[in-house]
Design an enzyme around this catalytic site. Sequence first.
Site, mmCIF file in Angstrom:
data_model
loop_
_atom_site.group_PDB
_atom_site.id
_atom_site.type_symbol
_atom_site.label_atom_id
_atom_site.label_comp_id
_atom_site.label_asym_id
_atom_site.label_seq_id
_atom_site.Cartn_x
_atom_site.Cartn_y
_atom_site.Cartn_z
ATOM 1 N N ASP A 179 -4.679 9.400 -58.027
ATOM 2 C CA ASP A 179 -4.451 9.301 -56.580
ATOM 3 C C ASP A 179 -5.646 8.709 -55.819
ATOM 4 O OD1 ASP A 179 -1.996 10.468 -56.947
ATOM 5 O OD2 ASP A 179 -2.516 12.404 -56.071
ATOM 6 N N LYS B 80 -2.602 12.457 -47.997
ATOM 7 C CA LYS B 80 -1.383 11.667 -48.218
ATOM 8 C C LYS B 80 -0.186 12.582 -48.386
ATOM 9 C CE LYS B 80 -0.976 12.758 -52.780
ATOM 10 N NZ LYS B 80 0.038 13.597 -53.328
HETATM 11 P P1 ATP Z 1 -3.129 15.984 -55.677
HETATM 12 O O1 ATP Z 1 -2.310 15.926 -54.445
HETATM 13 O O2 ATP Z 1 -3.939 14.731 -55.914
HETATM 14 O O3 ATP Z 1 -2.387 16.433 -56.877
HETATM 15 P P2 ATP Z 1 -4.213 18.410 -54.626
HETATM 16 O O4 ATP Z 1 -4.293 18.043 -53.190
HETATM 17 O O5 ATP Z 1 -3.079 19.249 -55.077
HETATM 18 O O6 ATP Z 1 -4.266 17.086 -55.482
HETATM 19 P P3 ATP Z 1 -6.983 18.971 -54.597
HETATM 20 O O7 ATP Z 1 -7.253 19.553 -53.265
HETATM 21 O O8 ATP Z 1 -7.369 17.552 -54.809
HETATM 22 O O9 ATP Z 1 -5.480 19.190 -55.031
HETATM 23 O O10 ATP Z 1 -7.721 19.916 -55.646
HETATM 24 C C1 ATP Z 1 -7.279 20.175 -56.948
HETATM 25 C C2 ATP Z 1 -8.420 20.850 -57.704
HETATM 26 O O11 ATP Z 1 -9.447 19.894 -57.896
HETATM 27 C C3 ATP Z 1 -9.058 21.987 -56.926
HETATM 28 O O12 ATP Z 1 -8.463 23.204 -57.228
HETATM 29 C C4 ATP Z 1 -10.517 21.923 -57.348
HETATM 30 O O13 ATP Z 1 -10.769 22.786 -58.437
HETATM 31 C C5 ATP Z 1 -10.733 20.495 -57.849
HETATM 32 N N1 ATP Z 1 -11.605 19.637 -57.002
HETATM 33 C C6 ATP Z 1 -12.494 18.767 -57.442
HETATM 34 N N2 ATP Z 1 -13.114 18.126 -56.432
HETATM 35 C C7 ATP Z 1 -12.580 18.595 -55.305
HETATM 36 C C8 ATP Z 1 -12.805 18.312 -53.931
HETATM 37 N N3 ATP Z 1 -13.721 17.436 -53.522
HETATM 38 N N4 ATP Z 1 -12.061 18.952 -53.038
HETATM 39 C C9 ATP Z 1 -11.129 19.847 -53.453
HETATM 40 N N5 ATP Z 1 -10.904 20.180 -54.727
HETATM 41 C C10 ATP Z 1 -11.610 19.555 -55.655
#
Ligand code: ATP
Length: 309
Positions: free
Chosen positions: A137, A10
């Site tokens: 989210d 997203k």
């Molecule tokens: P958001 O946009 O919802 O704030 P994000 O995209 O910045 O999230 P994610 O890729 O969801 O960040 O990952 C954040 C942290 O969550 C990672 O650093 C990791 O430690 C943890 N995590 C838990 N499950 C997962 C997963 N399935 N894939 C990636 N990271 C995960």
Amino acid sequence: MSVTVRVPAKVNVQLAVGGARPDGFHDLANVFLAVGLYDEITVTPADALRVTCSGPDAAQVPLDVTNLAARAALALAGRHGIEPAVHIHIAKDIPVAGGMAGGSADGAGALVACDALWGTRTSREELLEICAELGSDVPFSLVGGAALGTGRGEKLTVLEVGGTFHWVFAMADGGLSTPAVFREFDRLGEGARTPEPVASWDLLEALAKGDTGALAAAVSNDLEPAALSLFPELAQTLAAGRAAGALTALVSGSGPTTAFLARDASGAERIAEALRASGTCKSARVAPSPAPGATVVHPGHRDAAGARD
Ligand code: ATP
């Protein structure tokens, strides 16, 4: 027998953030748009719960019960009183810790995949309830399309989208932790200015009409100053995308992925090429929006006659 579910990333086309609440969360007016970058979650029966991951960022993904996909499987199994004996494989294409809700996508995808594998036939409402427990989210990853999230972002109102928007995403070298960005937001005192975040009418209208120019004029992200404060190099990426003709450039969610809106598909390709050549990002990808939410892609939907596609 295995089930594969495809789930989109997203971009937040509006992220209006209020001050910190007594529980530490922030009230948000969060306009989510699902974009065509996908993770694929495949679940297969196994002796015990196990998570594996493939893709360029796989090494950064936790494979224990902190993985949102594992937590989703445990939550669903707990509700139905069954063993979470499943191998969850994540084919990861969404950048990790990039502000594109990759972990949330995997949570929603695992939930839908396990529900299909186990035949638990959980209602949509209950699936959304589990999603909200997993993270702010996650409900949107299930729903896809476009939606306004209020509260912590988890109360969703589906929004109409009247056309296709062409995006470019520049992946940064490194990640940003969402809680750290909110802490920086508080430190900068940004929330003091927006006691009650509200959705922009101009933005909702631009989405409904499919009007790219109007959308470009209306996007906003209150977390951008905090993300730029923690990751100042992003300013150069934003500038490179603007110079390459992007109608608007913004940090995606809590960053550090940056998002660029192009006039059309070929414009998006040109901007992506220029960003790659600029040396200000690790990679750049084009993605159209809106994209559908968590969708079973294998074994495929049954039609009325029971055949598989
Ligand atoms: P958001 O946009 O919802 O704030 P994000 O995209 O910045 O999230 P994610 O890729 O969801 O960040 O990952 C954040 C942290 O969550 C990672 O650093 C990791 O430690 C943890 N995590 C838990 N499950 C997962 C997963 N399935 N894939 C990636 N990271 C995960």
